[in-house]
Design an enzyme around this catalytic site. Structure first.
Site, PDB file in Angstrom:
ATOM      1  N   CYS A  10      14.356   3.202   5.248  1.00 48.13           N
ATOM      2  CA  CYS A  10      14.234   4.641   5.063  1.00 48.13           C
ATOM      3  C   CYS A  10      15.769   4.816   4.709  1.00 48.13           C
ATOM      4  O   CYS A  10      15.935   6.081   4.377  1.00 48.13           O
ATOM      5  CB  CYS A  10      13.602   5.302   6.119  1.00 48.13           C
TER       6      CYS A  10
ATOM      7  N   GLU B 194       9.721  10.521  11.998  1.00 50.99           N
ATOM      8  CA  GLU B 194      10.923   9.851  11.215  1.00 50.99           C
ATOM      9  C   GLU B 194      10.139   9.592   9.696  1.00 50.99           C
ATOM     10  O   GLU B 194       9.205   8.682   9.635  1.00 50.99           O
ATOM     11  CB  GLU B 194      11.132   8.450  11.933  1.00 50.99           C
TER      12      GLU B 194
ATOM     13  N   GLU C 119      12.035   8.330  -3.395  1.00 54.63           N
ATOM     14  CA  GLU C 119      12.505   7.443  -2.495  1.00 54.63           C
ATOM     15  C   GLU C 119      12.042   5.797  -3.469  1.00 54.63           C
ATOM     16  O   GLU C 119      10.932   5.632  -3.809  1.00 54.63           O
ATOM     17  CB  GLU C 119      11.787   7.163  -1.209  1.00 54.63           C
TER      18      GLU C 119
ATOM     19  N   LYS D 199      -0.430   2.369  17.170  1.00 54.51           N
ATOM     20  CA  LYS D 199      -0.898   1.682  15.865  1.00 54.51           C
ATOM     21  C   LYS D 199       0.225   1.087  15.042  1.00 54.51           C
ATOM     22  O   LYS D 199       0.674   1.955  14.207  1.00 54.51           O
ATOM     23  CB  LYS D 199      -2.009   2.610  15.105  1.00 54.51           C
TER      24      LYS D 199
HETATM   25  P1  NAP Z   1       2.956   5.195   5.263  1.00 53.03           P
HETATM   26  O1  NAP Z   1       2.015   4.770   4.221  1.00 53.03           O
HETATM   27  O2  NAP Z   1       3.024   6.436   5.704  1.00 53.03           O
HETATM   28  O3  NAP Z   1       2.540   4.330   6.755  1.00 53.03           O
HETATM   29  C1  NAP Z   1       3.167   4.385   7.828  1.00 53.03           C
HETATM   30  C2  NAP Z   1       2.036   4.352   9.098  1.00 53.03           C
HETATM   31  O4  NAP Z   1       1.257   5.319   8.861  1.00 53.03           O
HETATM   32  C3  NAP Z   1       1.078   2.893   8.768  1.00 53.03           C
HETATM   33  O5  NAP Z   1       0.848   2.382  10.366  1.00 53.03           O
HETATM   34  C4  NAP Z   1      -0.069   3.428   8.285  1.00 53.03           C
HETATM   35  O6  NAP Z   1      -1.221   2.731   8.431  1.00 53.03           O
HETATM   36  C5  NAP Z   1      -0.239   4.713   8.932  1.00 53.03           C
HETATM   37  N1  NAP Z   1      -1.075   5.836   7.958  1.00 53.03           N
HETATM   38  C6  NAP Z   1      -1.329   5.811   6.836  1.00 53.03           C
HETATM   39  N2  NAP Z   1      -1.982   6.637   6.337  1.00 53.03           N
HETATM   40  C7  NAP Z   1      -2.340   7.344   7.534  1.00 53.03           C
HETATM   41  C8  NAP Z   1      -3.055   8.495   7.744  1.00 53.03           C
HETATM   42  N3  NAP Z   1      -3.638   9.286   6.955  1.00 53.03           N
HETATM   43  N4  NAP Z   1      -3.137   9.169   8.915  1.00 53.03           N
HETATM   44  C9  NAP Z   1      -2.423   8.475   9.968  1.00 53.03           C
HETATM   45  N5  NAP Z   1      -1.818   7.528   9.783  1.00 53.03           N
HETATM   46  C10 NAP Z   1      -1.638   6.823   8.378  1.00 53.03           C
HETATM   47  O7  NAP Z   1       4.362   4.450   5.100  1.00 53.03           O
HETATM   48  P2  NAP Z   1       4.854   3.015   4.732  1.00 53.03           P
HETATM   49  O8  NAP Z   1       4.537   3.093   3.483  1.00 53.03           O
HETATM   50  O9  NAP Z   1       3.963   2.032   5.704  1.00 53.03           O
HETATM   51  O10 NAP Z   1       6.406   3.105   5.378  1.00 53.03           O
HETATM   52  C11 NAP Z   1       7.328   3.482   4.179  1.00 53.03           C
HETATM   53  C12 NAP Z   1       7.763   4.892   4.700  1.00 53.03           C
HETATM   54  O11 NAP Z   1       8.028   4.967   5.975  1.00 53.03           O
HETATM   55  C13 NAP Z   1       8.925   5.220   3.853  1.00 53.03           C
HETATM   56  O12 NAP Z   1       8.660   6.623   3.462  1.00 53.03           O
HETATM   57  C14 NAP Z   1      10.027   5.037   4.753  1.00 53.03           C
HETATM   58  O13 NAP Z   1      11.214   5.924   4.568  1.00 53.03           O
HETATM   59  C15 NAP Z   1       9.466   5.733   5.823  1.00 53.03           C
HETATM   60  N6  NAP Z   1      10.267   5.063   6.970  1.00 53.03           N
HETATM   61  C16 NAP Z   1      11.044   6.103   7.665  1.00 53.03           C
HETATM   62  C17 NAP Z   1      11.906   5.652   8.979  1.00 53.03           C
HETATM   63  C18 NAP Z   1      12.612   6.553   9.468  1.00 53.03           C
HETATM   64  O14 NAP Z   1      12.947   6.426  10.391  1.00 53.03           O
HETATM   65  N7  NAP Z   1      12.932   7.817   9.054  1.00 53.03           N
HETATM   66  C19 NAP Z   1      11.874   4.266   9.257  1.00 53.03           C
HETATM   67  C20 NAP Z   1      11.174   3.435   8.551  1.00 53.03           C
HETATM   68  C21 NAP Z   1      10.568   3.780   7.492  1.00 53.03           C
HETATM   69  P3  NAP Z   1      -1.694   1.605   7.503  1.00 53.03           P
HETATM   70  O15 NAP Z   1      -0.671   0.412   7.482  1.00 53.03           O
HETATM   71  O16 NAP Z   1      -2.967   1.201   8.253  1.00 53.03           O
HETATM   72  O17 NAP Z   1      -2.120   2.222   6.166  1.00 53.03           O
END
Ligand code: NAP
Length: 482
Positions: free
Chosen positions: A288, A254, A385, A179
């Protein structure tokens, strides 16, 4: 050669078929640089996800049981298909996500490298023969694919975050139910189109768009999904770890970062500024591993800030598809508001704006690359962050103080330090509580190395040999009576 429009799939891919949502509902996808609607994707939910898991479970024996070199051959083809379509896939990525085209080209290329790397690593997924403690016995340790893998990925690297999960899973024979983020679904759906094109059997790769809660919920509830790999925020990651307990799934997480970037008095200052620019401003600060807190030792503080401000002012901001643009828009207006909130909090607590500091005249979700001086641990970004083009500079005096400030966070993903003292480099390796440490480098992601965090930044690794191990189970066989 196909253009980006032809890679824009407005359907989910389940069991080898392109489908709409059962409800017929769709979600708009917009270009953050222009606000234009690019198209729609289906608003799938639990029922479509259950069918995807059915298809994946059915595909498992075929995928895991095929000859290793046949599977490796499919990955080679996948690599080539990506690179043959690099420009179109990069443009698709830029129009849905906003990053400059040159960065999008790089993202497609590193995704292809992950595919090749894991095709190679799968050939080395070796077991062991361990000396037995008694005569007449043999102890064998063997490796096996974990089973159906659920994957949830974020919008900031919509193609390569899936590459790092899809490639090792498929390489060892695990079918995939993925997804991608709702803001950037097309780069995720393109993986399904590529898998179909190169000949993966139906059910081996399934990609769903729609409600995160419903799709992830169906994955988490289903016993047949034996592993879930997630890249995204720590908050959602924690929730998924909790949910994984009910069916005792393997998880890879991650999660968020809060990277410190340390510059010592003995650093090559020009190199340090170059490293800070790439680490801070890549993807407009939305990675990230972006430098979140820049700590500069007192002796070089002012000279470093002067150089950083000069280079920051020179960054070209605009639509990622325009020539020479180095900074695209932020993903949406919520991201702009978050950056403003952190900026205002810091200003109220005494930080000074050295350059930038406001929404960009381009309008929409564009924000000026910004340098702040006089940052302190009381400011919100010391703990959170930023995920935007805001570079706070802190001052420190001694090595011990620098390391202590750098470690003062629940996160532990990437960290960076610039120094010419070899002994210090080893002390930093020991002292920095981070999964990744860049010494004299601001750009450290590479397929050969294990990418991943410690503390609340996650569990497991992507890349390196460790990135394959996460998709394997270990069995032990005891043969007696020899
Ligand atoms: P996010 O809100 O956690 O969303 C990531 C994914 O999770 C999206 O596909 C989102 O779907 C889904 N999601 C949201 N709520 C969910 C729930 N309750 N249950 C299951 N899945 C859910 O994060 P983001 O804002 O997209 O991305 C930024 C974050 O990712 C930052 O904190 C960044 O540091 C982290 N990141 C980490 C890495 C690493 O390798 N450590 C790499 C890149 C990014 P929807 O889009 O449909 O909401």
């Amino acid at each position: 050669m196909a253009d980006w429009q032809s890679w824009k799939k407005e359907a989910a891919y389940v069991g080898g078929a392109w489908i709409g949502a059962d409800s017929g509902k769709t979600i708009d996808v917009t270009n953050p640089a222009t606000g234009d609607v690019l198209g729609t994707v289906p608003a799938c939910g639990a029922a479509e996800t259950k069918r995807a898991i059915d298809a994946a479970a059915e595909a498992f024996d075929g995928l895991a049981g095929m000859g290793l070199m046949d599977r490796v051959g499919l990955l080679w083809k996948l690599h080539d298909a990506l690179m043959d379509n690099q420009a179109a896939l990069a443009e698709l990525l830029t129009v849905e996500m906003g990053k400059p085209l040159a960065e999008a080209m790089g993202e497609i290329a590193i995704g292809a490298q992950y595919v090749r790397w894991f095709a190679e690593e799968a050939r080395r997924a070796k077991g062991e023969i361990v000396p037995a403690g008694v005569n007449g016995r043999r102890i064998l340790v063997t490796k096996h694919p974990v089973g159906v893998v659920g994957m949830i990925t974020p919008w900031n690297f919509p193609s390569s975050m899936l590459a790092r999960k899809l490639a090792p899973a498929l390489a060892v024979g695990c079918p995939v139910v993925a997804k991608p983020a709702t803001a950037t679904p097309y780069s995720g759906l393109a993986w399904a189109a590529l898998a179909e094109e190169v000949g993966f059997a139906s059910g081996a790769v399934n990609v769903l768009t729609g409600s995160a809660r419903d799709i992830a919920g169906a994955m988490m509830d289903d016993f047949r999904v034996r592993k879930v790999t997630f890249t995204g925020s720590t908050e959602v990651g924690k929730e998924l770890i909790r949910q994984s307990a009910d069916t005792v799934k393997k998880v890879s997480m991650e999660l968020g970062g809060n990277a410190p970037f340390l510059v010592f008095d003995d650093a090559d200052l020009d190199k340090a500024v170059e490293g800070a620019m790439v680490s801070k401003y890549r993807n407009s600060g939305q990675t990230c591993v972006c430098a979140n807190r820049i700590y500069v030792q007192a002796g070089v503080h002012d000279a470093f800030v002067e150089k950083l401000v000069e280079k920051t002012r020179a960054l070209k901001v605009g639509d990622g598809r325009e020539d020479g643009v180095e900074q695209g828009p932020l993903i949406d207006m919520d991201a702009v508001e978050k950056v403003e909130e952190l900026l205002n909090d810091a200003k109220a607590k005494g930080a000074e704006v050295a350059c930038g500091g406001a929404r960009h005249s381009n309008g929409g979700s564009f924000f000026e690359p910004t340098v702040l001086t006089g940052a302190t641990p009381e400011m919100a970004f010391a703990k959170e962050e930023i995920f935007g083009p805001l570079a706070p500079v802190f001052r420190f005096e001694t090595e011990d103080e620098g390391i202590a400030m750098a470690n003062d966070t629940v996160f532990g993903l990437a960290s960076y330090a610039y120094t010419s003292d070899l002994g210090r480099a080893f002390r930093l390796n020991q002292g920095l509580a981070y999964g990744m440490i860049g010494i004299n480098s601001g750009l450290i992601t590479t397929v050969e190395a294990p990418f991943g965090g410690v503390k609340e930044s996650g569990l497991g690794k992507e890349g390196g040999s460790q990135g394959l191990e996460d998709y394997l189970e270990t069995k032990y066989v005891c043969i007696d009576g020899i």
